[in-house]
Motif scaffolding. Sequence first.
Motif, PDB file in Angstrom:
ATOM      1  N   SER A  61      10.777 129.989  -1.280  1.00  0.00           N
ATOM      2  CA  SER A  61       9.869 128.341  -1.082  1.00  0.00           C
ATOM      3  C   SER A  61       9.097 128.603  -0.353  1.00  0.00           C
ATOM      4  O   SER A  61       7.567 128.693   0.011  1.00  0.00           O
ATOM      5  N   PHE A  62       9.238 129.074   0.536  1.00  0.00           N
ATOM      6  CA  PHE A  62       8.223 128.773   1.958  1.00  0.00           C
ATOM      7  C   PHE A  62       7.658 130.577   2.870  1.00  0.00           C
ATOM      8  O   PHE A  62       7.765 130.461   3.817  1.00  0.00           O
ATOM      9  N   GLY A  63       8.285 132.014   1.509  1.00  0.00           N
ATOM     10  CA  GLY A  63       7.712 133.145   1.897  1.00  0.00           C
ATOM     11  C   GLY A  63       8.898 133.647   2.366  1.00  0.00           C
ATOM     12  O   GLY A  63       8.438 134.868   2.175  1.00  0.00           O
ATOM     13  N   ALA A  64      10.083 133.630   2.840  1.00  0.00           N
ATOM     14  CA  ALA A  64      11.186 134.880   2.794  1.00  0.00           C
ATOM     15  C   ALA A  64      12.059 135.503   2.154  1.00  0.00           C
ATOM     16  O   ALA A  64      11.733 134.993   0.944  1.00  0.00           O
ATOM     17  N   GLU A  65      11.438 136.239   2.963  1.00  0.00           N
ATOM     18  CA  GLU A  65      12.650 137.798   1.614  1.00  0.00           C
ATOM     19  C   GLU A  65      14.492 137.911   1.724  1.00  0.00           C
ATOM     20  O   GLU A  65      14.656 136.994   3.025  1.00  0.00           O
ATOM     21  N   VAL A  66      14.567 137.836   0.344  1.00  0.00           N
ATOM     22  CA  VAL A  66      16.160 137.132  -0.313  1.00  0.00           C
ATOM     23  C   VAL A  66      16.337 138.396  -0.583  1.00  0.00           C
ATOM     24  O   VAL A  66      15.998 139.367  -1.188  1.00  0.00           O
ATOM     25  N   ALA A  67      18.263 138.584   0.416  1.00  0.00           N
ATOM     26  CA  ALA A  67      18.672 140.246  -0.326  1.00  0.00           C
ATOM     27  C   ALA A  67      20.328 138.483  -0.747  1.00  0.00           C
ATOM     28  O   ALA A  67      20.697 138.079   0.002  1.00  0.00           O
ATOM     29  N   ILE A  68      20.621 139.049  -2.380  1.00  0.00           N
ATOM     30  CA  ILE A  68      21.749 138.391  -2.163  1.00  0.00           C
ATOM     31  C   ILE A  68      22.629 138.929  -2.333  1.00  0.00           C
ATOM     32  O   ILE A  68      23.125 140.163  -2.648  1.00  0.00           O
ATOM     33  N   THR A  69      23.909 138.764  -1.695  1.00  0.00           N
ATOM     34  CA  THR A  69      25.541 139.319  -1.387  1.00  0.00           C
ATOM     35  C   THR A  69      25.775 138.667  -2.279  1.00  0.00           C
ATOM     36  O   THR A  69      25.881 138.048  -3.114  1.00  0.00           O
ATOM     37  N   ARG A  70      27.505 139.276  -2.401  1.00  0.00           N
ATOM     38  CA  ARG A  70      28.532 139.011  -2.990  1.00  0.00           C
ATOM     39  C   ARG A  70      29.067 137.634  -2.204  1.00  0.00           C
ATOM     40  O   ARG A  70      28.432 137.719  -0.878  1.00  0.00           O
ATOM     41  N   ALA A  71      30.320 136.922  -2.789  1.00  0.00           N
ATOM     42  CA  ALA A  71      30.377 135.945  -2.323  1.00  0.00           C
ATOM     43  C   ALA A  71      31.023 135.950  -1.684  1.00  0.00           C
ATOM     44  O   ALA A  71      32.100 134.385  -0.831  1.00  0.00           O
ATOM     45  N   ASP A  72      32.846 136.968  -1.165  1.00  0.00           N
ATOM     46  CA  ASP A  72      33.806 137.267  -0.920  1.00  0.00           C
ATOM     47  C   ASP A  72      33.437 137.596   0.551  1.00  0.00           C
ATOM     48  O   ASP A  72      34.565 137.847   0.877  1.00  0.00           O
ATOM     49  N   HIS A  73      32.237 137.998   0.893  1.00  0.00           N
ATOM     50  CA  HIS A  73      32.660 138.094   2.742  1.00  0.00           C
ATOM     51  C   HIS A  73      33.294 137.343   3.163  1.00  0.00           C
ATOM     52  O   HIS A  73      32.970 136.308   3.382  1.00  0.00           O
ATOM     53  N   PRO A  74      34.197 137.837   4.603  1.00  0.00           N
ATOM     54  CA  PRO A  74      34.859 136.692   5.095  1.00  0.00           C
ATOM     55  C   PRO A  74      34.038 136.187   6.949  1.00  0.00           C
ATOM     56  O   PRO A  74      34.673 135.084   7.180  1.00  0.00           O
ATOM     57  N   SER A  75      32.742 137.023   6.492  1.00  0.00           N
ATOM     58  CA  SER A  75      31.991 136.415   8.097  1.00  0.00           C
ATOM     59  C   SER A  75      30.517 137.403   7.431  1.00  0.00           C
ATOM     60  O   SER A  75      29.883 137.909   6.700  1.00  0.00           O
ATOM     61  N   GLY A  76      29.745 135.883   8.692  1.00  0.00           N
ATOM     62  CA  GLY A  76      28.408 136.723   7.958  1.00  0.00           C
ATOM     63  C   GLY A  76      27.748 138.324   8.669  1.00  0.00           C
ATOM     64  O   GLY A  76      27.418 138.706   7.971  1.00  0.00           O
ATOM     65  N   THR A  77      28.853 138.735   9.565  1.00  0.00           N
ATOM     66  CA  THR A  77      28.819 140.622  10.074  1.00  0.00           C
ATOM     67  C   THR A  77      29.000 141.479   8.619  1.00  0.00           C
ATOM     68  O   THR A  77      28.198 142.655   8.533  1.00  0.00           O
ATOM     69  N   ASP A  78      30.408 140.710   8.049  1.00  0.00           N
ATOM     70  CA  ASP A  78      30.558 141.704   6.207  1.00  0.00           C
ATOM     71  C   ASP A  78      29.522 141.374   5.618  1.00  0.00           C
ATOM     72  O   ASP A  78      29.006 142.355   5.229  1.00  0.00           O
ATOM     73  N   ARG A  79      28.579 139.625   5.606  1.00  0.00           N
ATOM     74  CA  ARG A  79      27.235 139.888   4.256  1.00  0.00           C
ATOM     75  C   ARG A  79      26.404 140.815   5.543  1.00  0.00           C
ATOM     76  O   ARG A  79      25.940 141.200   4.092  1.00  0.00           O
ATOM     77  N   ILE A  80      25.458 141.046   6.534  1.00  0.00           N
ATOM     78  CA  ILE A  80      24.896 141.992   6.637  1.00  0.00           C
ATOM     79  C   ILE A  80      25.121 142.605   6.678  1.00  0.00           C
ATOM     80  O   ILE A  80      23.668 143.607   6.539  1.00  0.00           O
ATOM     81  N   ALA A  81      26.425 143.553   6.959  1.00  0.00           N
ATOM     82  CA  ALA A  81      26.840 145.014   6.695  1.00  0.00           C
ATOM     83  C   ALA A  81      26.447 145.458   4.868  1.00  0.00           C
ATOM     84  O   ALA A  81      26.328 146.339   4.695  1.00  0.00           O
ATOM     85  N   GLU A  82      26.550 144.147   4.473  1.00  0.00           N
ATOM     86  CA  GLU A  82      26.319 145.389   3.203  1.00  0.00           C
ATOM     87  C   GLU A  82      24.738 145.014   2.845  1.00  0.00           C
ATOM     88  O   GLU A  82      24.299 146.110   2.387  1.00  0.00           O
TER      89      GLU A  82
END
Length: 247
Positions: A61-82
Amino acid sequence: MRAVGVIPARFSATRFPGKPLALIAGTSMIERVWRGARTAKSLARVIVATDDARIADVCRSFGAEVAITRADHPSGTDRIAEVAAGLDCDVVVNVQGDEPLIEGFAIDAVVEALRDDPDVPIATLVHAAEPGALADPNRVKVVLDRRGRALYFSRSAIPFARDSQPRVWQHVGLYAYRRDFLVRYPTLAPTPAERAEGLEQLRALEHGHPIRCAVIEGWTSAAVDVPGDIAAVEARLAARAAAKDGR
């Protein structure tokens, strides 16, 4: 080097559910982080990485680019690694989603530190410790070597002041990774000091991967860990506005 910023954001934080969407002076925290990151001259793109449709909708809604990731990541680092696995860039910056006062020059300093030290896979940010930081386990301390690389991170008071108080550096959870290393990072086994301190960056050090630290002045961390932290951030925003009006 081409750098991309990624902001990991999850809704179900244990201590503060829905934290990315919490309002700070009328604006969601995730929007404040995104807008701050967008001022970094070193970032070609800024992406919000989330598994939650509510966060994704607000960000779009405010113009950001979004990447949808898996829900099972144990940390933010794992999420951005995906997310990093699908990016065409040299560097990926993990911009913490709970730093609503982040400024672009702080991100630029971390990217520059990684560029200037080609033998390290990670760079992060430190500043002079704030009053009370030594006794506060939520404010992580770090000891540096003469090259500006981290020797150790701790929630305890380090270094120990035996005869006189040395300068103490406070860590900010902002990281720049070489993309290829970040993609491999989640495969490294967790390590004893990492588990003991609850500090993920110690995994890199214990596996023998050095971390370069960019030292900055003129900005200090204002992380939001629990709902009560919002009032302190709003007070800093009000003080900043008053200072501008007074000029």
